[in-house]
Design an enzyme around this catalytic site. Sequence first.
Site, PDB file in Angstrom:
ATOM      1  N   HIS A   1      74.525  43.044 -14.891  1.00 16.42           N
ATOM      2  CA  HIS A   1      75.248  42.830 -13.630  1.00 16.42           C
ATOM      3  C   HIS A   1      76.491  41.972 -13.824  1.00 16.42           C
ATOM      4  O   HIS A   1      77.534  42.237 -13.221  1.00 16.42           O
ATOM      5  CB  HIS A   1      74.301  42.225 -12.577  1.00 16.42           C
ATOM      6  CG  HIS A   1      73.244  43.189 -12.139  1.00 16.42           C
ATOM      7  ND1 HIS A   1      71.901  42.962 -12.290  1.00 16.42           N
ATOM      8  CD2 HIS A   1      73.350  44.443 -11.602  1.00 16.42           C
ATOM      9  CE1 HIS A   1      71.217  44.003 -11.834  1.00 16.42           C
ATOM     10  NE2 HIS A   1      72.072  44.914 -11.418  1.00 16.42           N
TER      11      HIS A   1
ATOM     12  N   ASP B   1      68.867  47.595  -6.420  1.00 13.78           N
ATOM     13  CA  ASP B   1      68.140  46.341  -6.681  1.00 13.78           C
ATOM     14  C   ASP B   1      68.915  45.125  -6.166  1.00 13.78           C
ATOM     15  O   ASP B   1      68.367  44.032  -6.068  1.00 13.78           O
ATOM     16  CB  ASP B   1      67.855  46.194  -8.185  1.00 13.78           C
ATOM     17  CG  ASP B   1      69.114  46.339  -9.006  1.00 13.78           C
ATOM     18  OD1 ASP B   1      69.916  45.394  -9.061  1.00 13.78           O
ATOM     19  OD2 ASP B   1      69.320  47.431  -9.593  1.00 13.78           O
TER      20      ASP B   1
ATOM     21  N   GLU C   1      73.623  53.046  -1.047  1.00 15.10           N
ATOM     22  CA  GLU C   1      72.541  53.385  -1.986  1.00 15.10           C
ATOM     23  C   GLU C   1      71.762  54.550  -1.386  1.00 15.10           C
ATOM     24  O   GLU C   1      71.383  54.513  -0.211  1.00 15.10           O
ATOM     25  CB  GLU C   1      71.645  52.147  -2.178  1.00 15.10           C
ATOM     26  CG  GLU C   1      70.244  52.407  -2.689  1.00 15.10           C
ATOM     27  CD  GLU C   1      70.169  52.996  -4.102  1.00 15.10           C
ATOM     28  OE1 GLU C   1      70.799  52.457  -5.021  1.00 15.10           O
ATOM     29  OE2 GLU C   1      69.449  54.014  -4.267  1.00 15.10           O
TER      30      GLU C   1
ATOM     31  N   ASP D   1      74.100  59.016   0.694  1.00 15.26           N
ATOM     32  CA  ASP D   1      74.613  59.597  -0.547  1.00 15.26           C
ATOM     33  C   ASP D   1      76.028  59.065  -0.830  1.00 15.26           C
ATOM     34  O   ASP D   1      76.948  59.300  -0.047  1.00 15.26           O
ATOM     35  CB  ASP D   1      74.621  61.123  -0.360  1.00 15.26           C
ATOM     36  CG  ASP D   1      75.190  61.855  -1.566  1.00 15.26           C
ATOM     37  OD1 ASP D   1      75.592  61.196  -2.541  1.00 15.26           O
ATOM     38  OD2 ASP D   1      75.234  63.095  -1.521  1.00 15.26           O
ATOM     39  N   GLY D   2      76.181  58.365  -1.946  1.00  9.77           N
ATOM     40  CA  GLY D   2      77.458  57.752  -2.299  1.00  9.77           C
ATOM     41  C   GLY D   2      78.556  58.782  -2.513  1.00  9.77           C
ATOM     42  O   GLY D   2      79.728  58.524  -2.221  1.00  9.77           O
TER      43      GLY D   2
ATOM     44  N   ASP E   1      77.363  51.610  -9.639  1.00  7.19           N
ATOM     45  CA  ASP E   1      76.162  51.116 -10.333  1.00  7.19           C
ATOM     46  C   ASP E   1      75.100  52.201 -10.215  1.00  7.19           C
ATOM     47  O   ASP E   1      74.071  52.024  -9.560  1.00  7.19           O
ATOM     48  CB  ASP E   1      75.712  49.798  -9.685  1.00  7.19           C
ATOM     49  CG  ASP E   1      74.507  49.209 -10.398  1.00  7.19           C
ATOM     50  OD1 ASP E   1      74.119  49.745 -11.453  1.00  7.19           O
ATOM     51  OD2 ASP E   1      73.950  48.223  -9.890  1.00  7.19           O
ATOM     52  N   GLY E   2      75.381  53.332 -10.848  1.00 10.69           N
ATOM     53  CA  GLY E   2      74.490  54.483 -10.710  1.00 10.69           C
ATOM     54  C   GLY E   2      73.460  54.532 -11.822  1.00 10.69           C
ATOM     55  O   GLY E   2      73.511  53.770 -12.787  1.00 10.69           O
TER      56      GLY E   2
ATOM     57  N   ASP F   1      71.390  56.954 -14.777  1.00  9.93           N
ATOM     58  CA  ASP F   1      71.944  57.797 -15.842  1.00  9.93           C
ATOM     59  C   ASP F   1      72.356  59.160 -15.265  1.00  9.93           C
ATOM     60  O   ASP F   1      71.730  59.649 -14.325  1.00  9.93           O
ATOM     61  CB  ASP F   1      70.897  57.975 -16.944  1.00  9.93           C
ATOM     62  CG  ASP F   1      70.472  56.629 -17.495  1.00  9.93           C
ATOM     63  OD1 ASP F   1      71.090  56.146 -18.441  1.00  9.93           O
ATOM     64  OD2 ASP F   1      69.536  56.044 -16.912  1.00  9.93           O
TER      65      ASP F   1
ATOM     66  N   PRO G   1      70.604  64.240  -9.833  1.00  7.93           N
ATOM     67  CA  PRO G   1      71.532  63.936  -8.732  1.00  7.93           C
ATOM     68  C   PRO G   1      72.672  63.013  -9.153  1.00  7.93           C
ATOM     69  O   PRO G   1      73.793  63.128  -8.652  1.00  7.93           O
ATOM     70  CB  PRO G   1      70.651  63.235  -7.683  1.00  7.93           C
ATOM     71  CG  PRO G   1      69.263  63.249  -8.192  1.00  7.93           C
ATOM     72  CD  PRO G   1      69.218  63.858  -9.552  1.00  7.93           C
TER      73      PRO G   1
HETATM   74  N1  SPD Z   1      69.823  53.550 -18.358  1.00  9.77           N
HETATM   75  C1  SPD Z   1      70.053  52.741 -17.253  1.00  9.77           C
HETATM   76  C2  SPD Z   1      71.349  52.919 -16.570  1.00  9.77           C
HETATM   77  C3  SPD Z   1      71.224  52.148 -15.350  1.00  9.77           C
HETATM   78  C4  SPD Z   1      72.377  51.777 -14.613  1.00  9.77           C
HETATM   79  N2  SPD Z   1      72.068  51.164 -13.354  1.00  9.77           N
HETATM   80  C5  SPD Z   1      71.160  50.107 -13.385  1.00  9.77           C
HETATM   81  C6  SPD Z   1      70.935  49.510 -12.058  1.00  9.77           C
HETATM   82  C7  SPD Z   1      70.983  48.049 -12.095  1.00  9.77           C
HETATM   83  N3  SPD Z   1      71.526  47.505 -10.923  1.00  9.77           N
END
Ligand code: SPD
Length: 278
Positions: free
Chosen positions: A62, A86, A106, A137-138, A156-157, A159, A163
Site C-alpha cells: 500500500h 481491504d 470496489e 464496477d470500476g 488497486d485491482g 490480478d 473480470p
Molecule cells: N497478486 C495480488 C495482486 C493484488 C493486488 N491488489 C491487492 C489488494 C490490496 N489492497
Amino acid sequence: MPSWYEEDQKSKTRFSLVAKQPLVSAQSPYQKIDLFESEQFGVVLMLDGLFQTSERDEHYYHEMLIHPVMTSAPSIKRVLVIGGGDGGSIREVLRYAEVEHVTMCEIDGLVIELCKQHLASFNVPWTDKRLDLRVGDGIAFMKEHKGPLYDVIIVDGSDPIGPAEGLIAESFYAACKKCLSPEGALVVQSESPIVMRDDLVRIVKNMRTAFPRVAPYLGPVPIYPSGSWSYTLASEKLDPRVPKPERLAQIEPTAKYYNRDIHQAAFALPSDLKRELG
Ligand code: SPD
C-alpha cells in the site's frame, strides 16, 4: 495436520502459506473470498485463490502503490481509487491533508465487510468525511463518469484474470485519461516483474497508448509470487521520480517502508526489463 493455502500461478508455479486457523471461506457474486490466520503474516486475504494482502506485509504494497504518485503529482485534491476493498489504499491516501475528496469504487461489497471484520488492524478511516465509498464496477464507473475530473487515479485491482482483465485494457486506460485533469496521474499495480513479466509488459504497452509518460517501478511484497512487485505510473508529462518535500514530510515520520530514498531507487529497473519495455 497443518492447513496450507496455495496460490497456483497459471499452473506454472505455486506459492503457499500455512494457516493457524481458517477464518472465512465465502462465495460472493464475483469471487471466492478466503481469510485465514497465517503462522507468519497474521490474517491473510485471498480472492479466487490468489493472495491479496496480509496484516504483516500490507504496508509494503500500500505504501508503494500510493506514495510515489501522491508525493509527486502536481495536485492531490481529488483522488479516485478503483478496487482496494481491504481499505489499505484509501488509508494511505487520506493521510494527506491536501486531499479534499476520495471516491473509492470496489465491485465486491462482501470483501469490504469481511475485511472490516477480520482486518480491523488495517485501521482504515472508513468514516472520514472526505470519503465517498461506492460498491460497483470500476470499469463502468470510469466509462460513465461525467463529474469533476480527478487529480490522481489509483487502480488497486486483483490480478488480470477473469473480470479484472478489463482493468488492463487499452480502452480502460483511455477512460482513465478522460477522467483525469490535464496534469493528473494514474498509478496501477502491474504484477510481478519476475513471474508475471508478460502481464507487466502488456500493462506498460497498453498504458502507452493513452499516456506519453509511463514509468514502471518496483518494490518488495513478501506474500506475492516471487516477492518482487511492480507498479506503473502514467501521466502527460509528470516526472514521478521527484517527490515534493512538503508531502514527504507528512508521510515519512510514520511510514514503515516508504521514504525519499526508496521512492527514487524504486524507478531503477533491471537491464533486461528495460530492454523488454523498449
Ligand atoms: N497478486 C495480488 C495482486 C493484488 C493486488 N491488489 C491487492 C489488494 C490490496 N489492497
